[in-house]
Scaffold this motif. Structure first.
Motif, PDB file in Angstrom:
ATOM      1  N   LEU A   1       0.829  -1.202   0.000  1.00 56.50           N
ATOM      2  CA  LEU A   1       0.000   0.000   0.000  1.00 56.50           C
ATOM      3  C   LEU A   1       0.867   1.259   0.000  1.00 56.50           C
ATOM      4  O   LEU A   1       1.991   1.259   0.507  1.00 56.50           O
ATOM      5  CB  LEU A   1      -0.918   0.000   1.216  1.00 56.50           C
ATOM      6  N   ASN A   2       0.314   2.330  -0.559  1.00 55.91           N
ATOM      7  CA  ASN A   2       1.015   3.602  -0.698  1.00 55.91           C
ATOM      8  C   ASN A   2       0.068   4.698  -0.227  1.00 55.91           C
ATOM      9  O   ASN A   2      -0.932   4.986  -0.879  1.00 55.91           O
ATOM     10  CB  ASN A   2       1.405   3.814  -2.164  1.00 55.91           C
ATOM     11  N   ASP A   3       0.345   5.285   0.934  1.00 58.00           N
ATOM     12  CA  ASP A   3      -0.472   6.380   1.461  1.00 58.00           C
ATOM     13  C   ASP A   3      -0.035   7.660   0.772  1.00 58.00           C
ATOM     14  O   ASP A   3       1.090   8.128   0.954  1.00 58.00           O
ATOM     15  CB  ASP A   3      -0.295   6.489   2.977  1.00 58.00           C
ATOM     16  N   SER A   4      -0.928   8.259  -0.004  1.00 59.74           N
ATOM     17  CA  SER A   4      -0.549   9.419  -0.818  1.00 59.74           C
ATOM     18  C   SER A   4      -0.540  10.725  -0.041  1.00 59.74           C
ATOM     19  O   SER A   4      -0.167  11.766  -0.590  1.00 59.74           O
ATOM     20  CB  SER A   4      -1.488   9.548  -2.025  1.00 59.74           C
ATOM     21  N   HIS A   5      -0.937  10.681   1.236  1.00 62.05           N
ATOM     22  CA  HIS A   5      -0.902  11.912   2.060  1.00 62.05           C
ATOM     23  C   HIS A   5      -0.762  11.490   3.515  1.00 62.05           C
ATOM     24  O   HIS A   5      -1.750  11.309   4.229  1.00 62.05           O
ATOM     25  CB  HIS A   5      -2.174  12.737   1.860  1.00 62.05           C
ATOM     26  N   LEU A   6       0.464  11.377   3.957  1.00 61.12           N
ATOM     27  CA  LEU A   6       0.765  10.929   5.317  1.00 61.12           C
ATOM     28  C   LEU A   6       1.886  11.798   5.869  1.00 61.12           C
ATOM     29  O   LEU A   6       2.878  12.035   5.183  1.00 61.12           O
ATOM     30  CB  LEU A   6       1.196   9.464   5.295  1.00 61.12           C
TER      31      LEU A   6
END
Length: 628
Positions: free
Chosen positions: A78-83
């Motif tokens: 998974l890739n959190d685009s705003h963390l």
């Protein structure tokens, strides 16, 4: 234990053998050319083969780690685009997390125990990842409850972008007295004599909350590295292998970035980080951006740590806030002058950017600047740029963004603030906040993230549940089916779409030969579990670049050992996200939950009685069956 024993697969001398093989899996590849597979091999951090078990046999050498997925679901990392991963890492071992806690009673018990363990001079801080709506009591802790739980240890409890509750000791430590003036945009709630009560309100801005938190002791040196590594491990626990750091207030460059830079040099990052730079000083934004564009270019980093551009603020005057208990802010007239200078500077120097914009009114003003620059050929010109959040963006604005080559990044902030948004703007606006389907129907790139850690939890499965169900953590249905997405689309938003936002879509976000060896073996099958159970999914084995960076259950011990956290740290006792105990469906656990409900009911009755809202109990039980 360096590998799992797998019958029938015999290691042999193989040239260019895989470092890691995962087999006997239900792999969702995210690759339309081959959506499903059973096994894959990774060498030097890259997938070399993907297919059936028989396709990987030829890559198993004497030193190959072979992991039997035991028929479990495997997905791309998974890739959190705003963390806010950099800031979160620097503070992780200092924070008591109420993420996933189901009752205030339980949260206060955790706080009371932590206060007893906290050394003199340190604070107990509960900072983000929870909402009053997730509690059975549906309320915040009171100042009196904090004072009772921790008479002498400073306690700071942050609730969303709205308020903070401090005990007596924290008021003293922060220096609040009757003579302390209210800061601009904030309110110190006071008693009749002017003494602070312990409640701080964002009225409407959250600066008062974050500036108060900044007075608490911070970590230094090796402790910051240890904290960051444990935070990254916690993110790996949920299958995250990448994140785009959105910078933020009180995150200075280069000081606050030095920890991840040092970890990257040492090969100790377990999460790929693309980061942004955020000018911190009002009035100095153009000078800071000018220095930065002369120092570096986006994408000059590597696959583990890379600059992705500027933002999420470019100039302070152009930023709107997202405290939905307060009216929408009116931004100053004329902010476009400095804002245009910032955007022009970035575009002319090959920098992309992202913009925090909650309301359509802000987005329309920003687009007016962009369209002026587009007339000079600066949009679209190959620079990646996007709007974040955009809860009230209009269809007209989406068309204008799309025409200028912009992308979107949405976060599940309404998982935690949905009730407040609904009360202020009504069900019609809440149904379209944000209009995800309208974005996707226009063919826009739409990444998904959490905006953790100060408001939302960093657990991406809570966000995936929100994308699919449209429900808040308080189980309030906000978005109708017409503005929800199916599970496959939601997963793509959390994988390949995020890779597009950093220009890595050719190597990240899907599982195919030539792409990064980033994957997660899930505790439950995301595609078949009941919808409410999506939020309870975790990873049992997370792999980043062919390295096993998190391992649990049958795989425990396969990941890398980390240095210990301080013995008094909340993480040492409670860990991070509190996994839902509702997934334990045993009869004993059911009885325990009923007991907790009875206790909370009695506390509620006493509270009502003390305020004259319910009669005093007679002390004699009444049962109509015995009313003879």
């Amino acid at each position: 234990m360096s590998t799992m024993p797998v019958g029938g697969l015999v290691p042999r001398s193989v040239e260019d053998a895989a470092d890691l093989v995962v087999r006997n899996a239900k792999i969702h590849t995210g690759d339309p050319a081959r959506p499903h597979a059973e096994a894959l091999g990774i060498r030097d951090g890259v997938i070399t083969v993907i297919g059936d078990d028989r396709d990987v046999v030829g890559q198993i050498g004497p030193d190959t780690k072979v992991v039997d997925a035991l028929g479990r679901r495997v997905i791309p990392g998974l890739n959190d685009s705003h963390l806010h991963v950099i800031r979160g890492g620097l503070n992780y071992v200092l924070e008591l997390r109420w993420d996933g806690v189901h009752s205030l009673r339980e949260g206060l018990a955790m706080l009371r125990e932590q206060a007893a363990r906290t050394p003199k001079g340190q604070w107990v801080r509960v900072v983000g990842g929870w909402s009053a709506e997730q509690f059975a009591e549906r309320r915040l802790p009171t100042v009196a409850e904090l004072n009772a739980a921790a008479p002498d240890t400073p306690v700071f409890v942050l609730h969303l972008y709205q308020s903070a509750v401090l005990n007596r000791a924290a008021l003293r430590a922060a220096g609040f007295t009757r003579d302390t003036p209210d800061p601009k945009g904030g309110q110190i709630v006071r008693r009749r004599g002017g003494e602070p009560t312990g409640m701080l309100l964002a009225a409407p801005g959250a600066l008062i909350l974050y500036s108060t938190l900044a007075k608490a002791p911070m970590l230094e040196g090796e402790d910051r590295k240890t904290s960051t590594r444990h935070f990254l491990r916690e993110l790996n626990r949920f299958g995250l292998t990448s994140a785009i750091d959105a910078a933020g207030g009180f995150q200075n460059f280069p000081d606050n970035y030095s920890t991840v830079i040092e970890l990257a040099k040492a090969g100790q990052l377990s999460l790929r980080i693309s980061y942004h730079l955020f000018p911190q000083t009002p009035g100095q934004e153009i000078d800071d951006l000018t220095r930065w564009v002369e120092m570096a270019r986006p994408e000059d980093g590597d696959e583990w740590l890379r600059l992705n551009g500027a933002g999420e603020n470019l100039t302070w005057a152009a930023a709107d806030f997202e405290n939905f208990t307060q009216p929408r802010p009116e931004l100053p007239s004329g902010y476009e002058v400095e804002f245009e200078k910032a955007v022009r500077l970035l575009l002319e120097n090959g920098w992309g950017f992202r913009l925090h914009a909650t309301y359509d009114e802000t987005i329309r003003r920003d687009l007016g600047v962009f369209e002026k620059l587009a007339a000079e050929g600066l949009f679209p010109a190959g620079n990646r740029w996007l709007f974040d959040h955009a809860e009230t963006v209009s269809a007209e604005s989406l068309d204008r963004i799309n025409a200028l080559g912009g992308a979107m990044s949405v976060q599940n902030r309404l998982s935690f603030q949905g009730e407040a948004f609904l009360r202020r703007y009504g069900p019609g606006a809440a149904a379209d906040a944000p209009p995800i389907r309208a974005m996707l129907d226009r063919g826009m790139t739409v990444g998904a993230g959490t905006d953790a850690t100060r408001v939302s939890t960093y657990n991406p499965w809570v966000a995936l549940h929100w994308l699919v169900s449209g429900r808040s953590v308080g189980d309030l249905a906000l978005r109708p089916a017409a503005n929800r997405v199916d599970r496959r689309t939601a997963l793509t938003m959390f994988t390949h779409a995020g890779a597009k936002l950093t220009g890595e879509e050719d190597v990240k976000g899907v599982l195919r030969a030539g792409c990064y060896g980033d994957l997660a073996v899930l505790s439950d099958d995301y595609f078949s579990v009941a919808e409410p159970e999506i939020a309870d999914i975790e990873s049992l084995l997370t792999v980043t670049g062919g390295r096993i960076v998190y391992a649990a259950a049958e795989y425990e011990g396969l990941d890398e050992e980390l240095p210990p956290v301080p013995a008094w740290s909340p993480v040492a006792r409670f860990g991070g996200y509190q996994a839902s105990r509702l997934t334990d469906r045993s009869g004993a656990r059911q009885a325990e939950l009923l007991g907790e409900a009875v206790t909370e009911s009695e506390q509620h009755r006493r509270w009502r009685t003390a305020r004259g809202l319910a009669p005093e109990a007679s002390g004699t039980p009444f049962d109509p069956c015995f009313d003879l």
